[in-house]
Design a protein around this motif. Structure first.
Motif: not given
Length: 174
Positions: A90, A133, A159, A164, A169
């Motif tokens: 990430h 993703s 991201n 984040y 997350y």
């Protein structure tokens, strides 16, 4: 609390935009977090709702070897990502996502998919079509099938710069 998250995301996005150099999008972001699964192997379906800037659910229980179908909904007002990977993956991907902002692909609550086809000069594009993703504009929905062949420190994250660090997350618990 949601207003605090939005404020923190705005500050983090401003800092990220001012201080990072972009990378190139298109690397394999899920190489150590599992692999794309097959529909015939799905053992359960989990709905993921993305808001500004958090997920529901915040954590997900999985088993090594399990294949899950994720139905991902962007219920926020901003573009968001659901990306499965390790924290290190990430971190690297956040630099690539910054490039998407710098090139006008992500514009707050808008996603310019035509620009995602643009050649970055090295034969790579910013298609954001990796199997681990999903990048969604507000109101969009996507599905992902993922096999958890590894059981390490795997999380899901947005991201898009600033998201984040603002807390967008969640952890996969094995």
């Amino acid at each position: 609390m949601k207003k605090n998250r939005m404020f923190a995301a705005a500050i983090a996005m401003a800092i990220a935009t001012a201080s990072h150099a972009g990378g190139v999008h298109g690397s394999s972001h899920g190489a150590t977090a599992g692999e794309q699964g097959k529909l015939s192997d799905v053992s359960k379906t989990i709905q993921i709702d993305m808001y500004d800037n958090y997920y529901e659910p915040e954590n997900i229980d999985v088993k090594k070897g399990e294949t899950i179908r994720f139905v991902i909904n962007n219920k926020g007002m901003l573009v968001h990502e659901f990306n499965i990977g390790t924290p290190e993956m990430h971190e690297g991907h956040q630099e690539e996502m910054l490039m998407m902002i710098q090139h006008g692909i992500i514009q707050g609550g808008k996603l310019n998919r035509d620009l995602m086809e643009m050649d970055m000069g090295n034969g790579q594009t910013m298609k954001h079509d990796d199997p681990n993703s999903a990048l969604l504009a507000p109101g969009e929905t996507a599905e992902m099938i993922w096999k958890f062949s590894d059981d390490g420190n795997i999380e899901y994250a947005c991201n898009v710069p600033g998201h984040y660090p603002a807390g967008m997350y969640g952890a996969f618990k094995f």
